[in-house]
Design an enzyme around this catalytic site. Structure first.
Site, PDB file in Angstrom:
ATOM      1  N   ASP A  37      -8.267  -3.847  -7.111  1.00 33.65           N
ATOM      2  CA  ASP A  37      -7.962  -3.260  -5.803  1.00 33.65           C
ATOM      3  C   ASP A  37      -8.694  -1.932  -5.651  1.00 33.65           C
ATOM      4  O   ASP A  37      -8.628  -1.072  -6.531  1.00 33.65           O
ATOM      5  CB  ASP A  37      -6.453  -3.059  -5.687  1.00 33.65           C
ATOM      6  CG  ASP A  37      -5.987  -2.711  -4.284  1.00 33.65           C
ATOM      7  OD1 ASP A  37      -6.664  -1.917  -3.601  1.00 33.65           O
ATOM      8  OD2 ASP A  37      -4.937  -3.224  -3.878  1.00 33.65           O
TER       9      ASP A  37
ATOM     10  N   HIS B 278      -6.579  -6.210  -1.111  1.00 34.98           N
ATOM     11  CA  HIS B 278      -5.463  -5.306  -0.886  1.00 34.98           C
ATOM     12  C   HIS B 278      -4.405  -6.043  -0.080  1.00 34.98           C
ATOM     13  O   HIS B 278      -4.683  -6.567   0.993  1.00 34.98           O
ATOM     14  CB  HIS B 278      -5.977  -4.086  -0.127  1.00 34.98           C
ATOM     15  CG  HIS B 278      -5.009  -2.959  -0.067  1.00 34.98           C
ATOM     16  ND1 HIS B 278      -4.606  -2.263  -1.181  1.00 34.98           N
ATOM     17  CD2 HIS B 278      -4.354  -2.393   0.988  1.00 34.98           C
ATOM     18  CE1 HIS B 278      -3.761  -1.307  -0.818  1.00 34.98           C
ATOM     19  NE2 HIS B 278      -3.594  -1.373   0.483  1.00 34.98           N
TER      20      HIS B 278
ATOM     21  N   SER C 196       0.839  -1.196   0.000  1.00 34.58           N
ATOM     22  CA  SER C 196       0.000   0.000   0.000  1.00 34.58           C
ATOM     23  C   SER C 196       0.878   1.252   0.000  1.00 34.58           C
ATOM     24  O   SER C 196       1.714   1.407  -0.884  1.00 34.58           O
ATOM     25  CB  SER C 196      -0.944  -0.059   1.202  1.00 34.58           C
ATOM     26  OG  SER C 196      -1.915   0.939   1.119  1.00 34.58           O
TER      27      SER C 196
END
Length: 548
Positions: free
Chosen positions: A460, A489, A235
């Site tokens: 995502d 994710h 991320s």
């Protein structure tokens, strides 16, 4: 996943794009080249790294309240608050490690981890070894697993913007405004939050940037006695990794970035959050279709349209009379948004909702209501949100015109209502930020840089697919693994042999393959009994990436 509001980091979605063709990596910008050369920050990080290499880390058993059992060890690394003044004030970065499980001959160094955010703690990373997580058995033979709290996070000179006790009070205002008066209230709250950050964390705010955290990582590398960095970032950790590879290409050995923030200067960070709203709506639709398909288990609705109507009904009821006195629309969104994030949460969210519809509201109040224990010490949702805001506001120049914010979010909300206004209020403090805002680094590596492995699911919600495409273009020689028809994710934490084997091959052998790869999706979750779903989700959440 710990959060008190909707948190953002993203890029636009290229629907249906799975295969990436030939790409030309843009060269690093003048500011990146300068940072690699002789400017003040570059000189500062070299000086700090030299000191850290000499001092090392005084490893000890972790304090009991850190919940990191033996043989994990903990310590601190000192870094400059301002790298332009390396002999000025220093701050301490908390780190932990567990040694490689293989022989000395098998060891390839330390693998440093960042789970995302900004504002996420990486200190749980060594638990992947102590818990004997099978996905990491091979890698842990070769690498020490090293986690750290980035500057401002947890035990690394933590910052704050509001009293943690105030931050957990519920119910909060409905993020979707009914009137201009509602917007004025939210604008005041955002301004007050920005002012609170300045009041409570004034000296840290100018230095809460992604490039500074990347510099901190290079000092950690030196303190560990490593000549080059091995890194896994998820991320926001992908943006941190891209910035590190840009600033320190000769210090990078192996790097995996998973679920990629779009590093384009035009995206960091205002546009990225708008793009995220679109992708969240798509993944929300995916979950509704799954709930409808499994109506025999959940009895919420046998079509996505019926599931949506039940959501709107639940939301309206919570707005009129907060459930359990504490769960209003904002709290509902805080819980339900975990379904677009992670499909491992699908059974939990559906199970809790199903129980509520059957007349039992206790599970929903426990799942969505405020966590009053999340106010003590430094590891709190308030701290995570403060760091998220501080880094994103400092990394880039944000629009200051309310007309622009209002126009953009009003337009998006018409077609993508699930996340838009909540995301806007989360980021609006950046419009009145009381500290310097910089121009984002132009992420990119040139010839001779380490070849990076990029992993991304095609659907995502938090970091849409085109972010991976953009980073792939910018990191010369990188390879992209796409998980098609999937949207969770944090792909490297999922069981998918097509991905898991390639991750192991890269970390253990440096093998990237000659071309990009598209993998079939991992297994779709199966319905679970509501009583089991929360237990399963809580166990899984311990190792999920943090996304803001």
């Amino acid at each position: 996943m710990r959060r008190t509001a909707v948190l953002g980091s993203a890029g636009t979605l290229i629907a249906g794009t799975l295969i990436v063709g030939a790409m030309t990596a843009p060269s690093a910008s003048a500011d990146a080249q300068q940072n690699n050369g002789g400017n003040a920050e570059a000189r500062g990080v070299r000086a700090a790294a030299a000191r850290a290499a000499q001092q090392g880390i005084d490893w000890k058993d972790c304090p009991a309240d850190w919940s990191l059992p033996k043989p994990i060890q903990c310590g601190y690394v000192s870094v400059p608050l301002d790298y332009a003044k390396p002999n000025g004030r220093t701050i301490r970065i908390a780190v932990d490690r567990i040694g490689n499980t293989g022989t000395a001959g098998e060891r390839q160094g330390a693998l440093i981890y960042n789970p995302g955010g900004p504002g996420g703690s990486g200190m749980r990373f060594p638990l992947r070894v102590t818990s004997k997580n099978p996905l990491w058995t091979k890698t842990s033979k070769a690498y020490d697993f090293v986690g750290f709290d980035p500057r401002g996070v947890g035990r690394s000179t933590p910052i704050s913007c509001v009293d943690p006790q105030e931050s957990v009070k519920a119910p909060k205002l409905d993020p979707v405004p009914d009137s201009e008066a509602d917007k004025r209230v939210q604008r005041k709250l955002a301004k007050d939050y920005a002012d609170g950050c300045k009041k409570r964390s004034r000296t840290m705010l100018p230095h809460m940037t992604t490039p500074n955290t990347a510099r901190d990582m290079d000092v950690i590398r030196a303190a560990l006695g490593e000549k080059k960095l091995n890194y896994l970032g998820v991320s926001y950790g992908t943006y941190l990794g891209g910035v590190y590879a840009t600033l320190f290409p000769k210090h990078t050995r192996r790097m995996i970035v998973d679920s990629v923030v779009n590093p384009s200067r035009e995206k960091i960070w205002y546009q990225a959050n708008l793009d995220q709203d679109v992708a969240f709506e798509m993944r929300w639709d995916d979950w509704k279709a799954w709930v409808a398909k499994n109506d025999a288990a959940y009895h919420i609705g046998n079509t996505p349209q019926k599931v949506q109507k039940q959501w709107e009904k639940l939301r309206a009821a919570a707005k009129k009379n907060p459930i359990g006195g504490v769960v209003g629309p904002a709290e509902l969104l805080g819980f339900f948004q975990s379904a677009p994030y992670y499909d491992s949460s699908w059974p939990e969210v559906a199970g809790v909702w199903s129980k509520y519809l059957a007349g039992d509201e206790k599970a929903l109040v426990e799942a969505a209501g405020p966590d009053m224990s999340d106010t003590a010490g430094n590891i709190s949702a308030e701290n995570g949100n403060a760091v998220y805001t501080a880094v994103e506001c400092a990394d880039a120049k944000w629009p200051t015109s309310w007309k622009k914010w209002n126009r953009d979010n009003t337009r998006l909300h018409r077609d993508y209502p699930f996340l838009t206004w909540s995301n806007a209020w989360m980021n609006l403090p950046c419009a009145t930020w009381g500290a310097p805002q910089r121009t984002p680094l132009n992420v990119g590596t040139g010839k001779g840089a380490t070849k990076v492995l990029i992993v991304q699911s095609a659907r995502d919600a938090a970091t849409p697919y085109d972010g991976a495409v953009e980073l792939h273009q910018r990191l010369k020689g990188s390879r992209l693994i796409t998980e098609r028809n999937a949207g969770s994710h944090g792909v490297t934490g999922l069981v998918n042999p097509c991905i898991n084997e390639r991750v192991d091959d890269y970390l253990l052998k440096g093998t990237l393959g000659r071309r990009d790869v598209t993998c079939d999706p991992h297994a779709t979750p199966k319905p679970a009994e509501a009583k089991d779903a929360a237990r399963t989700a809580a166990k899984a959440a311990a190792d999920l990436p943090t996304v803001h």
